[in-house]
Scaffold this motif. Structure first.
Motif, PDB file in Angstrom:
ATOM      1  N   ILE A  81      18.302  40.927  21.620  1.00  0.00           N
ATOM      2  CA  ILE A  81      19.002  42.208  21.426  1.00  0.00           C
ATOM      3  C   ILE A  81      20.496  42.009  21.573  1.00  0.00           C
ATOM      4  N   GLU A  82      20.891  41.257  22.585  1.00  0.00           N
ATOM      5  CA  GLU A  82      22.317  40.989  22.820  1.00  0.00           C
ATOM      6  C   GLU A  82      22.941  40.243  21.636  1.00  0.00           C
ATOM      7  N   ARG A  83      22.252  39.230  21.126  1.00  0.00           N
ATOM      8  CA  ARG A  83      22.777  38.457  19.988  1.00  0.00           C
ATOM      9  C   ARG A  83      22.960  39.338  18.761  1.00  0.00           C
ATOM     10  N   SER A  84      21.998  40.207  18.494  1.00  0.00           N
ATOM     11  CA  SER A  84      22.118  41.051  17.302  1.00  0.00           C
ATOM     12  C   SER A  84      23.245  42.068  17.480  1.00  0.00           C
ATOM     13  N   ALA A  85      23.444  42.568  18.674  1.00  0.00           N
ATOM     14  CA  ALA A  85      24.524  43.531  18.920  1.00  0.00           C
ATOM     15  C   ALA A  85      25.889  42.857  18.806  1.00  0.00           C
ATOM     16  N   GLU A  86      26.004  41.638  19.343  1.00  0.00           N
ATOM     17  CA  GLU A  86      27.279  40.915  19.282  1.00  0.00           C
ATOM     18  C   GLU A  86      27.658  40.587  17.846  1.00  0.00           C
ATOM     19  N   ALA A  87      26.686  40.256  17.033  1.00  0.00           N
ATOM     20  CA  ALA A  87      26.956  39.878  15.645  1.00  0.00           C
ATOM     21  C   ALA A  87      27.147  41.102  14.746  1.00  0.00           C
ATOM     22  N   GLY A  88      27.026  42.283  15.338  1.00  0.00           N
ATOM     23  CA  GLY A  88      27.180  43.491  14.554  1.00  0.00           C
ATOM     24  C   GLY A  88      26.006  43.765  13.635  1.00  0.00           C
ATOM     25  N   GLN A  89      24.894  43.118  13.890  1.00  0.00           N
ATOM     26  CA  GLN A  89      23.700  43.313  13.068  1.00  0.00           C
ATOM     27  C   GLN A  89      22.892  44.490  13.594  1.00  0.00           C
ATOM     28  N   ARG A  90      22.041  44.981  12.741  1.00  0.00           N
ATOM     29  CA  ARG A  90      21.109  46.025  13.143  1.00  0.00           C
ATOM     30  C   ARG A  90      19.981  45.357  13.937  1.00  0.00           C
ATOM     31  N   THR A  91      19.709  45.863  15.130  1.00  0.00           N
ATOM     32  CA  THR A  91      18.644  45.303  15.958  1.00  0.00           C
ATOM     33  C   THR A  91      17.310  45.857  15.478  1.00  0.00           C
ATOM     34  N   GLY A  92      16.361  44.971  15.274  1.00  0.00           N
ATOM     35  CA  GLY A  92      15.049  45.370  14.782  1.00  0.00           C
ATOM     36  C   GLY A  92      14.316  46.280  15.759  1.00  0.00           C
ATOM     37  N   PRO A  93      13.566  47.246  15.247  1.00  0.00           N
ATOM     38  CA  PRO A  93      12.864  48.192  16.106  1.00  0.00           C
ATOM     39  C   PRO A  93      11.827  47.538  17.018  1.00  0.00           C
ATOM     40  N   LEU A  94      11.249  46.420  16.591  1.00  0.00           N
ATOM     41  CA  LEU A  94      10.284  45.736  17.463  1.00  0.00           C
ATOM     42  C   LEU A  94      10.935  45.284  18.763  1.00  0.00           C
ATOM     43  N   LEU A  95      12.191  44.859  18.687  1.00  0.00           N
ATOM     44  CA  LEU A  95      12.864  44.399  19.900  1.00  0.00           C
ATOM     45  C   LEU A  95      13.055  45.542  20.892  1.00  0.00           C
ATOM     46  N   PHE A  96      13.383  46.728  20.392  1.00  0.00           N
ATOM     47  CA  PHE A  96      13.517  47.865  21.301  1.00  0.00           C
ATOM     48  C   PHE A  96      12.169  48.219  21.912  1.00  0.00           C
ATOM     49  N   PHE A  97      11.137  48.220  21.097  1.00  0.00           N
ATOM     50  CA  PHE A  97       9.785  48.529  21.561  1.00  0.00           C
ATOM     51  C   PHE A  97       9.367  47.565  22.659  1.00  0.00           C
ATOM     52  N   GLN A  98       9.499  46.262  22.399  1.00  0.00           N
ATOM     53  CA  GLN A  98       9.009  45.289  23.365  1.00  0.00           C
ATOM     54  C   GLN A  98       9.952  45.076  24.526  1.00  0.00           C
ATOM     55  N   SER A  99      11.168  45.638  24.502  1.00  0.00           N
ATOM     56  CA  SER A  99      12.068  45.503  25.639  1.00  0.00           C
ATOM     57  C   SER A  99      11.594  46.353  26.817  1.00  0.00           C
ATOM     58  N   ASN A 100      10.699  47.299  26.574  1.00  0.00           N
ATOM     59  CA  ASN A 100      10.082  48.078  27.644  1.00  0.00           C
ATOM     60  C   ASN A 100       8.895  47.279  28.164  1.00  0.00           C
ATOM     61  N   PRO A 101       8.889  46.883  29.447  1.00  0.00           N
ATOM     62  CA  PRO A 101       7.783  46.051  29.935  1.00  0.00           C
ATOM     63  C   PRO A 101       6.422  46.739  29.870  1.00  0.00           C
ATOM     64  N   ASN A 102       6.417  48.062  29.790  1.00  0.00           N
ATOM     65  CA  ASN A 102       5.130  48.758  29.687  1.00  0.00           C
ATOM     66  C   ASN A 102       4.508  48.640  28.300  1.00  0.00           C
ATOM     67  N   ALA A 103       5.269  48.199  27.306  1.00  0.00           N
ATOM     68  CA  ALA A 103       4.737  48.094  25.944  1.00  0.00           C
ATOM     69  C   ALA A 103       3.558  47.128  25.901  1.00  0.00           C
ATOM     70  N   VAL A 104       3.689  45.959  26.503  1.00  0.00           N
ATOM     71  CA  VAL A 104       2.588  44.997  26.480  1.00  0.00           C
ATOM     72  C   VAL A 104       1.422  45.507  27.323  1.00  0.00           C
ATOM     73  N   LEU A 105       1.703  46.260  28.379  1.00  0.00           N
ATOM     74  CA  LEU A 105       0.618  46.828  29.181  1.00  0.00           C
ATOM     75  C   LEU A 105      -0.162  47.860  28.368  1.00  0.00           C
ATOM     76  N   GLY A 106       0.535  48.613  27.534  1.00  0.00           N
ATOM     77  CA  GLY A 106      -0.138  49.558  26.644  1.00  0.00           C
ATOM     78  C   GLY A 106      -1.046  48.842  25.665  1.00  0.00           C
ATOM     79  N   HIS A 107      -0.595  47.698  25.165  1.00  0.00           N
ATOM     80  CA  HIS A 107      -1.417  46.887  24.259  1.00  0.00           C
ATOM     81  C   HIS A 107      -2.706  46.447  24.972  1.00  0.00           C
ATOM     82  N   ILE A 108      -2.573  45.949  26.196  1.00  0.00           N
ATOM     83  CA  ILE A 108      -3.741  45.492  26.970  1.00  0.00           C
ATOM     84  C   ILE A 108      -4.672  46.668  27.245  1.00  0.00           C
ATOM     85  N   ALA A 109      -4.106  47.807  27.644  1.00  0.00           N
ATOM     86  CA  ALA A 109      -4.914  48.996  27.950  1.00  0.00           C
ATOM     87  C   ALA A 109      -5.701  49.441  26.721  1.00  0.00           C
TER      88      ALA A 109
END
Length: 190
Positions: A81-109
């Motif tokens: 996320i930091e690299r994409s922000a520094e380069a002025g690129q659009r950060t992919g939505p998957l990165l925002f989704f998975q940056s929440n640690p509960n996202a993987v717990l939701g997958h397991i649940a």
């Protein structure tokens, strides 16, 4: 991997898993919907091995809480996320989704049909390859409050020597089964 912390809090360990493990030293398998990081696949893989050790195939019966403990967190996703922000690129939505640690717990649940609470903590003290005492404390509270019948605690730490993960499926002390009907009806659940 059995730890005095589990016994200190009156918990029974029903199953355990650890990464890396003999015969499973390679990276965890890719996890659909998660990219740029080994953290979430490692959480899911360790949880999978622990749940399978106790339940076999999904789904898992009962109310199982999920508890993720990590002092280091998902550094790969944060850096992506930091690299994409520094380069002025659009950060992919998957990165925002998975940056929440509960996202993987939701997958397991969802995969295992787990219906208990989902919690992520950053423990004050963490030892790679072990479930921290703080996670056992919280698991004991979740069980004592009646929020769950079981707690799956997964701990993941990034180290210079590689990623380490541990999981423990926990239950409260062996006691008389809890009532499922109001007092006086005499129906009990195992």
């Amino acid at each position: 991997m059995t730890t005095p912390a589990a016994h200190t809090h009156g918990l029974r360990i029903l199953a355990e898993a650890r990464r890396p493990a003999p015969g499973r030293d390679g990276p965890p398998p890719p996890l659909p919907g998660f990219a740029a990081s080994r953290f979430n696949p490692l959480v899911a893989d360790t949880a999978e091995h622990c749940l399978r050790a106790h339940h076999g195939e999904p789904p898992a019966p009962g109310r199982t809480a999920l508890l993720l403990a990590s002092a280091s967190g998902d550094l790969d996703t944060a850096r992506a996320i930091e690299r994409s922000a520094e380069a002025g690129q659009r950060t992919g939505p998957l990165l925002f989704f998975q940056s929440n640690p509960n996202a993987v717990l939701g997958h397991i649940a969802a995969r295992w049909g787990l219906t208990g609470p989902v919690v992520a903590i950053c423990p004050a003290e963490a030892e790679p390859g072990r479930v921290p005492a703080e996670a056992f404390e919280l698991a004991a509270l979740l069980l004592a409050d009646g929020d769950a019948d079981l707690v799956l605690a997964v701990a993941v730490e990034r180290t210079p020597d590689g990623d380490r993960a541990a999981a423990a499926l926990l239950a409260g002390p062996a006691t008389e089964p809890a009532r499922t009907e109001p007092a006086g009806h005499g129906t009990r659940s195992d």
